[in-house]
Design a protein around this motif. Sequence first.
Motif, PDB file in Angstrom:
ATOM      1  N   LEU A   1       0.857  -1.217  -0.033  1.00  0.00           N
ATOM      2  CA  LEU A   1      -0.066   0.012   0.101  1.00  0.00           C
ATOM      3  C   LEU A   1       0.994   1.288  -0.029  1.00  0.00           C
ATOM      4  CD1 LEU A   1      -3.040   1.000   0.184  1.00  0.00           C
ATOM      5  CD2 LEU A   1      -2.644   1.351   2.504  1.00  0.00           C
ATOM      6  N   ALA A   2       0.833   2.012  -1.171  1.00  0.00           N
ATOM      7  CA  ALA A   2       1.764   3.203  -1.249  1.00  0.00           C
ATOM      8  C   ALA A   2       0.901   4.288  -1.228  1.00  0.00           C
ATOM      9  CB  ALA A   2       2.569   2.893  -2.655  1.00  0.00           C
ATOM     10  N   GLY A   3       1.539   5.551  -0.545  1.00  0.00           N
ATOM     11  CA  GLY A   3       1.004   6.854  -0.695  1.00  0.00           C
ATOM     12  C   GLY A   3       1.899   7.954  -0.383  1.00  0.00           C
ATOM     13  N   GLU A   4       1.690   9.211  -0.658  1.00  0.00           N
ATOM     14  CA  GLU A   4       2.539  10.186  -0.532  1.00  0.00           C
ATOM     15  C   GLU A   4       1.993  10.941   0.928  1.00  0.00           C
ATOM     16  OE1 GLU A   4       3.697  12.608  -4.087  1.00  0.00           O
ATOM     17  OE2 GLU A   4       2.030  11.286  -4.917  1.00  0.00           O
ATOM     18  N   THR A   5       1.946  10.236   2.023  1.00  0.00           N
ATOM     19  CA  THR A   5       1.672  10.621   3.302  1.00  0.00           C
ATOM     20  C   THR A   5       2.883   9.947   4.172  1.00  0.00           C
ATOM     21  OG1 THR A   5       0.482   8.545   3.961  1.00  0.00           O
ATOM     22  CG2 THR A   5      -0.986  10.197   2.804  1.00  0.00           C
ATOM     23  N   GLY A   6       2.680  10.343   5.469  1.00  0.00           N
ATOM     24  CA  GLY A   6       3.772  10.016   6.241  1.00  0.00           C
ATOM     25  C   GLY A   6       3.717   8.437   6.725  1.00  0.00           C
ATOM     26  N   ARG A   7       4.565   7.975   7.502  1.00  0.00           N
ATOM     27  CA  ARG A   7       4.291   6.659   8.056  1.00  0.00           C
ATOM     28  C   ARG A   7       3.014   6.541   8.778  1.00  0.00           C
ATOM     29  NH1 ARG A   7       8.654   2.618   9.916  1.00  0.00           N
ATOM     30  NH2 ARG A   7       7.521   1.136  11.117  1.00  0.00           N
ATOM     31  N   GLU A   8       2.829   7.623   9.810  1.00  0.00           N
ATOM     32  CA  GLU A   8       1.999   7.607  10.586  1.00  0.00           C
ATOM     33  C   GLU A   8       0.576   7.550  10.107  1.00  0.00           C
ATOM     34  OE1 GLU A   8       4.481   9.772  10.930  1.00  0.00           O
ATOM     35  OE2 GLU A   8       5.753   8.270  12.337  1.00  0.00           O
ATOM     36  N   ALA A   9       0.391   8.445   9.259  1.00  0.00           N
ATOM     37  CA  ALA A   9      -0.917   8.364   8.432  1.00  0.00           C
ATOM     38  C   ALA A   9      -1.414   7.106   7.603  1.00  0.00           C
ATOM     39  CB  ALA A   9      -1.070   9.515   7.334  1.00  0.00           C
ATOM     40  N   LEU A  10       0.013   6.626   6.884  1.00  0.00           N
ATOM     41  CA  LEU A  10      -0.226   5.396   6.002  1.00  0.00           C
ATOM     42  C   LEU A  10      -0.531   4.098   6.887  1.00  0.00           C
ATOM     43  CD1 LEU A  10      -0.225   4.510   3.079  1.00  0.00           C
ATOM     44  CD2 LEU A  10       2.343   4.010   3.307  1.00  0.00           C
ATOM     45  N   LEU A  11       0.114   3.973   8.069  1.00  0.00           N
ATOM     46  CA  LEU A  11      -0.052   2.753   8.847  1.00  0.00           C
ATOM     47  C   LEU A  11      -1.475   2.506   9.052  1.00  0.00           C
ATOM     48  CD1 LEU A  11       1.253   0.619  10.585  1.00  0.00           C
ATOM     49  CD2 LEU A  11       1.516   1.971  12.373  1.00  0.00           C
ATOM     50  N   PRO A  12      -2.438   3.079   9.767  1.00  0.00           N
ATOM     51  CA  PRO A  12      -3.969   2.608   9.809  1.00  0.00           C
ATOM     52  C   PRO A  12      -4.386   2.256   8.696  1.00  0.00           C
ATOM     53  CG  PRO A  12      -3.574   5.029  10.280  1.00  0.00           C
ATOM     54  CD  PRO A  12      -2.345   4.447  10.044  1.00  0.00           C
ATOM     55  N   LEU A  13      -4.172   2.834   7.537  1.00  0.00           N
ATOM     56  CA  LEU A  13      -4.704   2.335   6.292  1.00  0.00           C
ATOM     57  C   LEU A  13      -4.172   1.074   5.927  1.00  0.00           C
ATOM     58  CD1 LEU A  13      -4.415   6.068   4.363  1.00  0.00           C
ATOM     59  CD2 LEU A  13      -6.573   4.825   5.058  1.00  0.00           C
ATOM     60  N   ALA A  14      -3.024   0.925   6.037  1.00  0.00           N
ATOM     61  CA  ALA A  14      -2.470  -0.343   5.718  1.00  0.00           C
ATOM     62  C   ALA A  14      -2.799  -1.554   6.631  1.00  0.00           C
ATOM     63  CB  ALA A  14      -0.916  -0.289   5.640  1.00  0.00           C
ATOM     64  N   ARG A  15      -3.078  -1.372   7.813  1.00  0.00           N
ATOM     65  CA  ARG A  15      -3.475  -2.172   8.745  1.00  0.00           C
ATOM     66  C   ARG A  15      -4.985  -2.727   8.163  1.00  0.00           C
ATOM     67  NH1 ARG A  15      -1.504   0.125  14.405  1.00  0.00           N
ATOM     68  NH2 ARG A  15       0.441  -0.815  14.373  1.00  0.00           N
ATOM     69  N   ALA A  16      -5.802  -1.676   8.023  1.00  0.00           N
ATOM     70  CA  ALA A  16      -7.205  -1.969   7.352  1.00  0.00           C
ATOM     71  C   ALA A  16      -7.148  -2.849   6.221  1.00  0.00           C
ATOM     72  CB  ALA A  16      -7.868  -0.770   7.022  1.00  0.00           C
ATOM     73  N   VAL A  17      -6.125  -2.570   5.228  1.00  0.00           N
ATOM     74  CA  VAL A  17      -6.167  -3.461   4.154  1.00  0.00           C
ATOM     75  C   VAL A  17      -5.764  -4.689   4.470  1.00  0.00           C
ATOM     76  CG1 VAL A  17      -4.778  -3.754   2.022  1.00  0.00           C
ATOM     77  CG2 VAL A  17      -5.597  -1.376   2.482  1.00  0.00           C
ATOM     78  N   TYR A  18      -4.780  -4.908   5.122  1.00  0.00           N
ATOM     79  CA  TYR A  18      -3.966  -6.008   5.726  1.00  0.00           C
ATOM     80  C   TYR A  18      -4.998  -6.933   6.405  1.00  0.00           C
ATOM     81  CZ  TYR A  18      -1.119  -9.295   8.382  1.00  0.00           C
ATOM     82  OH  TYR A  18      -0.232 -10.503   8.805  1.00  0.00           O
ATOM     83  N   GLU A  19      -5.860  -6.371   7.207  1.00  0.00           N
ATOM     84  CA  GLU A  19      -6.911  -6.940   8.066  1.00  0.00           C
ATOM     85  C   GLU A  19      -7.976  -7.686   6.916  1.00  0.00           C
ATOM     86  OE1 GLU A  19      -8.317  -4.451  10.953  1.00  0.00           O
ATOM     87  OE2 GLU A  19      -6.517  -4.620  11.937  1.00  0.00           O
ATOM     88  N   GLN A  20      -8.640  -6.681   5.937  1.00  0.00           N
ATOM     89  CA  GLN A  20      -9.386  -7.231   5.024  1.00  0.00           C
ATOM     90  C   GLN A  20      -8.905  -8.444   4.030  1.00  0.00           C
ATOM     91  OE1 GLN A  20     -11.585  -4.419   3.032  1.00  0.00           O
ATOM     92  NE2 GLN A  20     -11.296  -2.851   4.506  1.00  0.00           N
ATOM     93  N   LEU A  21      -7.793  -8.188   3.568  1.00  0.00           N
ATOM     94  CA  LEU A  21      -7.226  -9.477   2.968  1.00  0.00           C
ATOM     95  C   LEU A  21      -6.696 -10.740   3.519  1.00  0.00           C
ATOM     96  CD1 LEU A  21      -4.699  -7.010   0.759  1.00  0.00           C
ATOM     97  CD2 LEU A  21      -7.059  -7.996  -0.027  1.00  0.00           C
ATOM     98  N   GLY A  22      -6.674 -10.436   4.944  1.00  0.00           N
ATOM     99  CA  GLY A  22      -6.277 -11.653   5.471  1.00  0.00           C
ATOM    100  C   GLY A  22      -7.514 -12.426   6.087  1.00  0.00           C
ATOM    101  N   ARG A  23      -8.550 -12.236   5.607  1.00  0.00           N
ATOM    102  CA  ARG A  23      -9.884 -13.083   6.130  1.00  0.00           C
ATOM    103  C   ARG A  23      -9.893 -14.258   5.230  1.00  0.00           C
ATOM    104  NH1 ARG A  23     -14.475  -8.544   5.198  1.00  0.00           N
ATOM    105  NH2 ARG A  23     -13.330  -6.841   6.528  1.00  0.00           N
TER     106      ARG A  23
END
Length: 156
Positions: A134-156
Amino acid sequence: GRGWVAPQPPAMVAALPQEAARAHLVYSREVLHPVEVTAKEEAHLVAWLSKRLGRPLTVPVLTAQGYALVGGRLLPAAADNAAAAQFMYENRGGQRLTLYVRSGEPAQDTAFRFAGEGAAAAFYWVDGGFGYALAGETGREALLPLARAVYEQLGR
């Protein structure tokens, strides 16, 4: 020192965030043609990219995080003439994220990792034969919760 440092990922996996970040930087800045297939044709998009990657894909939903699917595209992947999929999301402020998906990854899953590439940053991992970034032009702190949401959805 065992357990203090995570083992380095294989070279192919280590290239994943760079591929994702470069693709993000190229396509996220497009105004008229950011994707090949728009979100209006999501079922077609998922079927087409699943066929090209050789395995069924799932598109995470990020509306709770303020991002809507714009659409996606087929991309080349660096390894063995492989293909990759890119799904693009956008928030109301026009900020875009991209999820880069590559199939044919090593059987061994990897830890959730972070890497930066120029102006873009990515969280990446391998799970079930797919490489995700998951890539973006945001900082690590802003990208982390988004990446966790993606990770959780794909891990089902």
